[in-house]
Motif scaffolding. Structure first.
Motif, PDB file in Angstrom:
ATOM      1  N   ILE A   1     -39.078 -14.301  26.618  1.00  0.00           N
ATOM      2  CA  ILE A   1     -39.733 -13.561  25.641  1.00  0.00           C
ATOM      3  C   ILE A   1     -38.262 -13.242  24.913  1.00  0.00           C
ATOM      4  CG2 ILE A   1     -39.351 -11.455  26.878  1.00  0.00           C
ATOM      5  CD1 ILE A   1     -41.993 -10.588  25.276  1.00  0.00           C
ATOM      6  N   THR A   2     -37.011 -13.186  25.422  1.00  0.00           N
ATOM      7  CA  THR A   2     -35.857 -12.826  24.854  1.00  0.00           C
ATOM      8  C   THR A   2     -35.227 -14.147  24.431  1.00  0.00           C
ATOM      9  OG1 THR A   2     -34.576 -13.212  26.903  1.00  0.00           O
ATOM     10  CG2 THR A   2     -35.438 -11.026  26.253  1.00  0.00           C
ATOM     11  N   THR A   3     -35.925 -15.374  24.553  1.00  0.00           N
ATOM     12  CA  THR A   3     -35.459 -16.790  24.100  1.00  0.00           C
ATOM     13  C   THR A   3     -33.975 -17.217  24.410  1.00  0.00           C
ATOM     14  OG1 THR A   3     -34.449 -15.776  21.865  1.00  0.00           O
ATOM     15  CG2 THR A   3     -36.859 -16.389  22.068  1.00  0.00           C
ATOM     16  N   THR A   4     -33.849 -16.745  25.788  1.00  0.00           N
ATOM     17  CA  THR A   4     -32.555 -17.099  26.441  1.00  0.00           C
ATOM     18  C   THR A   4     -32.470 -18.522  26.995  1.00  0.00           C
ATOM     19  OG1 THR A   4     -32.168 -14.487  27.077  1.00  0.00           O
ATOM     20  CG2 THR A   4     -30.616 -16.394  28.302  1.00  0.00           C
ATOM     21  N   GLY A   5     -33.470 -18.865  27.860  1.00  0.00           N
ATOM     22  CA  GLY A   5     -33.634 -20.179  28.275  1.00  0.00           C
ATOM     23  C   GLY A   5     -32.967 -20.528  29.595  1.00  0.00           C
ATOM     24  N   PHE A   6     -32.557 -19.628  30.342  1.00  0.00           N
ATOM     25  CA  PHE A   6     -32.114 -19.753  31.413  1.00  0.00           C
ATOM     26  C   PHE A   6     -33.086 -20.108  32.656  1.00  0.00           C
ATOM     27  CE2 PHE A   6     -28.387 -16.533  31.221  1.00  0.00           C
ATOM     28  CZ  PHE A   6     -27.248 -17.596  31.148  1.00  0.00           C
ATOM     29  N   ALA A   7     -32.765 -20.916  33.496  1.00  0.00           N
ATOM     30  CA  ALA A   7     -33.924 -21.294  34.420  1.00  0.00           C
ATOM     31  C   ALA A   7     -33.674 -21.090  35.993  1.00  0.00           C
ATOM     32  CB  ALA A   7     -34.368 -22.725  34.238  1.00  0.00           C
ATOM     33  N   THR A   8     -34.612 -20.834  36.857  1.00  0.00           N
ATOM     34  CA  THR A   8     -34.377 -20.578  38.235  1.00  0.00           C
ATOM     35  C   THR A   8     -35.296 -21.536  38.889  1.00  0.00           C
ATOM     36  OG1 THR A   8     -35.898 -18.719  38.119  1.00  0.00           O
ATOM     37  CG2 THR A   8     -33.369 -18.104  38.072  1.00  0.00           C
ATOM     38  N   THR A   9     -36.275 -21.766  38.353  1.00  0.00           N
ATOM     39  CA  THR A   9     -37.526 -22.680  38.879  1.00  0.00           C
ATOM     40  C   THR A   9     -38.039 -23.637  37.653  1.00  0.00           C
ATOM     41  OG1 THR A   9     -39.516 -22.810  40.348  1.00  0.00           O
ATOM     42  CG2 THR A   9     -39.257 -20.855  38.419  1.00  0.00           C
ATOM     43  N   ASP A  10     -38.760 -24.831  38.177  1.00  0.00           N
ATOM     44  CA  ASP A  10     -39.577 -25.659  37.106  1.00  0.00           C
ATOM     45  C   ASP A  10     -40.664 -24.989  36.943  1.00  0.00           C
ATOM     46  OD1 ASP A  10     -40.193 -27.404  35.715  1.00  0.00           O
ATOM     47  OD2 ASP A  10     -40.168 -28.976  36.912  1.00  0.00           O
ATOM     48  N   PHE A  11     -40.901 -24.081  35.764  1.00  0.00           N
ATOM     49  CA  PHE A  11     -42.045 -23.449  35.471  1.00  0.00           C
ATOM     50  C   PHE A  11     -43.011 -24.339  34.825  1.00  0.00           C
ATOM     51  CE2 PHE A  11     -39.390 -22.242  31.706  1.00  0.00           C
ATOM     52  CZ  PHE A  11     -39.888 -23.098  31.191  1.00  0.00           C
ATOM     53  N   ASP A  12     -42.718 -25.767  34.628  1.00  0.00           N
ATOM     54  CA  ASP A  12     -43.687 -26.508  34.272  1.00  0.00           C
ATOM     55  C   ASP A  12     -44.606 -27.063  35.418  1.00  0.00           C
ATOM     56  OD1 ASP A  12     -44.441 -28.497  32.145  1.00  0.00           O
ATOM     57  OD2 ASP A  12     -43.521 -29.909  32.827  1.00  0.00           O
ATOM     58  N   LEU A  13     -44.265 -26.860  36.496  1.00  0.00           N
ATOM     59  CA  LEU A  13     -45.232 -26.797  37.745  1.00  0.00           C
ATOM     60  C   LEU A  13     -46.043 -25.799  38.006  1.00  0.00           C
ATOM     61  CD1 LEU A  13     -42.664 -28.540  40.073  1.00  0.00           C
ATOM     62  CD2 LEU A  13     -44.185 -29.765  38.647  1.00  0.00           C
ATOM     63  N   TRP A  14     -45.975 -24.706  37.302  1.00  0.00           N
ATOM     64  CA  TRP A  14     -46.895 -23.648  37.403  1.00  0.00           C
ATOM     65  C   TRP A  14     -48.344 -23.872  37.002  1.00  0.00           C
ATOM     66  CZ3 TRP A  14     -43.842 -18.466  35.746  1.00  0.00           C
ATOM     67  CH2 TRP A  14     -42.595 -18.537  36.743  1.00  0.00           C
TER      68      TRP A  14
ATOM     69  N   CYS B   1     -37.346 -24.913  19.724  1.00  0.00           N
ATOM     70  CA  CYS B   1     -36.215 -24.785  18.711  1.00  0.00           C
ATOM     71  C   CYS B   1     -36.447 -23.751  17.567  1.00  0.00           C
ATOM     72  CB  CYS B   1     -35.993 -26.362  18.186  1.00  0.00           C
ATOM     73  SG  CYS B   1     -35.460 -27.369  19.193  1.00  0.00           S
ATOM     74  N   VAL B   2     -37.509 -23.694  16.946  1.00  0.00           N
ATOM     75  CA  VAL B   2     -37.912 -22.581  15.910  1.00  0.00           C
ATOM     76  C   VAL B   2     -37.624 -21.319  16.294  1.00  0.00           C
ATOM     77  CG1 VAL B   2     -39.607 -21.636  14.181  1.00  0.00           C
ATOM     78  CG2 VAL B   2     -39.372 -24.402  14.609  1.00  0.00           C
ATOM     79  N   ASN B   3     -38.043 -21.128  17.506  1.00  0.00           N
ATOM     80  CA  ASN B   3     -37.891 -19.749  18.274  1.00  0.00           C
ATOM     81  C   ASN B   3     -36.693 -19.688  18.992  1.00  0.00           C
ATOM     82  OD1 ASN B   3     -40.763 -18.440  17.389  1.00  0.00           O
ATOM     83  ND2 ASN B   3     -41.508 -20.566  18.337  1.00  0.00           N
ATOM     84  N   ASN B   4     -35.730 -20.396  19.086  1.00  0.00           N
ATOM     85  CA  ASN B   4     -34.368 -20.579  19.571  1.00  0.00           C
ATOM     86  C   ASN B   4     -34.805 -20.110  21.002  1.00  0.00           C
ATOM     87  OD1 ASN B   4     -33.463 -18.781  16.579  1.00  0.00           O
ATOM     88  ND2 ASN B   4     -33.250 -20.990  16.850  1.00  0.00           N
ATOM     89  N   ILE B   5     -35.395 -21.022  21.924  1.00  0.00           N
ATOM     90  CA  ILE B   5     -35.553 -20.759  23.316  1.00  0.00           C
ATOM     91  C   ILE B   5     -34.704 -21.667  24.215  1.00  0.00           C
ATOM     92  CG2 ILE B   5     -37.262 -20.791  25.071  1.00  0.00           C
ATOM     93  CD1 ILE B   5     -39.253 -19.849  22.693  1.00  0.00           C
ATOM     94  N   GLY B   6     -35.010 -23.101  23.840  1.00  0.00           N
ATOM     95  CA  GLY B   6     -34.333 -23.799  24.595  1.00  0.00           C
ATOM     96  C   GLY B   6     -35.349 -24.953  25.433  1.00  0.00           C
ATOM     97  N   PRO B   7     -35.639 -24.408  26.686  1.00  0.00           N
ATOM     98  CA  PRO B   7     -36.612 -25.335  27.362  1.00  0.00           C
ATOM     99  C   PRO B   7     -37.967 -25.157  26.745  1.00  0.00           C
ATOM    100  CG  PRO B   7     -36.141 -23.356  28.503  1.00  0.00           C
ATOM    101  CD  PRO B   7     -35.290 -23.141  27.312  1.00  0.00           C
TER     102      PRO B   7
END
Length: 485
Positions: free
Chosen positions: A314-327, A430-436
């Motif tokens: 929501i803050t469009t930072t883009g750090f990751a601690t887990t692969d949320f693509d598997l959620w 990219c439009v929302n400046n998030i990253g992942p």
């Protein structure tokens, strides 16, 4: 168009950038990284020479500055700033291809965090520092920094509002104090203090000073460039929690912090956008924690990981601690919605902004009531104050441009043949400046698979998202360049 005054600003922008490269050069020398030190030295020297020559040529510019010049200065400034910023990557050979180096630099300055690198840890310390620092410099905006430090003559003081409005995120920009230079100074002082606090808390978690400052830059700018291949995953729960808290703090409108300094606590907690922002965060954490409970070993870990991912998206930072693509799909759907939602107006976060969403719903409610009572005069109010109809008109225009850019970019990126999920979430990210995003651009992947043309489109998307669309669109309008002053 007053090209000379614009030239003066371009020269100041790149000169400021060259000065900010000095710590990266010093770090390269300290660690014995002579190739990167040489790259920074060459870039700094060339940039200083060119900027001084341009400034001298434009020294006698007439101080006539309008909204058009402000928008063009911001758009061109970020394009040129990104070009200069990518030179050390290319000269050192750490990112030899221009389009890749430019993509990485634009992603840094726009605080997107989308990367083409597959092995971040192979980079030199100096380049890692510069890569992270681009987040911090781009988070608040380099022109806002210039407004804070460069004195303007009384005759030309009016141009500052055009620059601040063009670069600052949100539906509108107001003054914190009567003078715009003081407003810019207050914004950067608050930004600096929060960054230092984040740095100190990270040090307490056992990070080295280098790791802490790079992570603090990424957190403060809500950018998300990590200095490890797994982003933040290998750090302790304490450090992840510190990042969670500070990401949320940097997603708050900085005006709220100024009001807190003035002792206006009640006014801050009555702020409708702040309540919406925090409410969305709380509701998302609860829903994802329930839905993704089976992905983690304990309830505490589930809540902690859910909170981190909600905060970073929501803050469009883009750090990751887990692969949320598997959620589960429901949890991923919430994250995609948060990608679009974004943080508060007047923060370092990207996205559509909670302030715009709030105004859109209020305008929708007003229009529905007006349909039932055509003769009744109804207005939209925010925090008890009437919203100007021009603000609502600009909001609707922004929404149209926002959707249009996403759709056109999505069609172009789809030519690469990647999956619909990959292409759409890459554009939204990219439009929302998030990253992942999801699928091939998930938190454990990168953007290197895209073609040159797709990378160019995504670069423009990142710039459009960070600069609130209009400064970039203005650059491609013939009417912008038609008349000269």
């Amino acid at each position: 168009m007053n090209y000379r005054i614009m030239g003066r600003f371009m020269s100041l922008i790149v000169l400021t950038e060259a000065i900010f490269m000095l710590p990266a050069w010093a770090i390269s020398v300290l660690y014995g990284e002579f190739e990167s030190a040489r790259a920074f030295a060459v870039t700094i020297a060339a940039t200083v020479i060119v900027s001084v020559l341009v400034y001298v040529c434009c020294k006698r510019a007439r101080i006539r500055f309008y909204a058009r010049e402000g928008l063009v200065c911001v758009g061109l400034g970020w394009l040129i700033m990104s070009f200069v910023g990518c030179l050390p990557f290319m000269i050192s050979g750490e990112i030899p291809e221009f389009i890749d180096a430019y993509f990485e630099t634009v992603s840094g300055f726009t605080t997107t965090g989308a990367s083409i690198l597959s092995d971040v840890e192979a980079m030199s310390k100096g380049m890692l520092y510069w890569r992270s620092f681009t987040h911090w410099l781009g988070g608040m905006g380099v022109l806002v920094f210039l407004l804070a430090i460069v004195p303007a003559s009384g005759k030309g003081s009016g141009f500052t509002m055009h620059l601040l409005r063009a670069e600052s995120p949100g539906p509108n920009v107001g003054k914190l104090v009567p003078r715009l230079r003081q407003t810019a100074g207050i914004l950067y002082l608050l930004y600096l203090v929060l960054t230092i606090l984040c740095f100190v808390f990270l040090l307490f978690g056992g990070m080295s000073p280098f790791e802490a400052i790079c992570t603090a830059y990424g957190t403060a700018g809500t950018g998300g460039f990590g200095i490890k291949n797994d982003s933040i995953a290998s750090y302790s729960v304490y450090i992840q929690n510190v990042c969670t808290v500070f990401m949320i703090l940097f997603g708050v409108n900085f005006t709220c912090y100024y009001l807190l300094l003035l002792g206006k606590v009640k006014e801050v907690f009555k702020d409708e956008e702040l309540r919406l922002y925090l409410g969305i965060i709380f509701a998302s954490i609860v829903l994802i924690s329930i839905n993704a409970r089976g992905m983690f070993s304990s309830l505490g870990e589930t809540v902690q990981q859910s909170a981190f991912q909600v905060a970073t998206i929501i803050t469009t930072t883009g750090f990751a601690t887990t692969d949320f693509d598997l959620w589960p799909t429901f949890s991923k759907a919430i994250l995609v919605i948060l990608m679009v939602c974004g943080a508060s107006a007047g923060s370092t976060g990207g996205g559509f902004k909670c302030g715009r969403i709030l105004l859109l719903f209020k305008a929708l409610k007003r229009d529905l009531r007006k349909t039932l009572n055509p003769q009744k005069i109804l207005v939209v109010r925010n925090n008890g104050q009437m919203v100007n109809e021009k603000v609502l008109d600009n909001l609707h225009t922004y929404l149209i441009a926002y959707v249009f850019i996403i759709l056109i970019s999505f069609l172009v990126v789809c030519l690469d043949g990647e999956s619909l999920t990959t292409s759409m979430t890459a554009v939204i990210s990219c439009v929302n400046n998030i990253g992942p995003g999801l699928d091939q651009v998930g938190p454990t992947s990168n953007y290197n698979m895209f073609s040159v043309w797709s990378k160019i489109v995504l670069i423009l998307d990142m710039l459009a998202g960070r600069l609130e669309i209009f400064p970039i669109m203005i650059l491609f309008s013939r009417n912008t360049w038609r008349k000269m002053v």
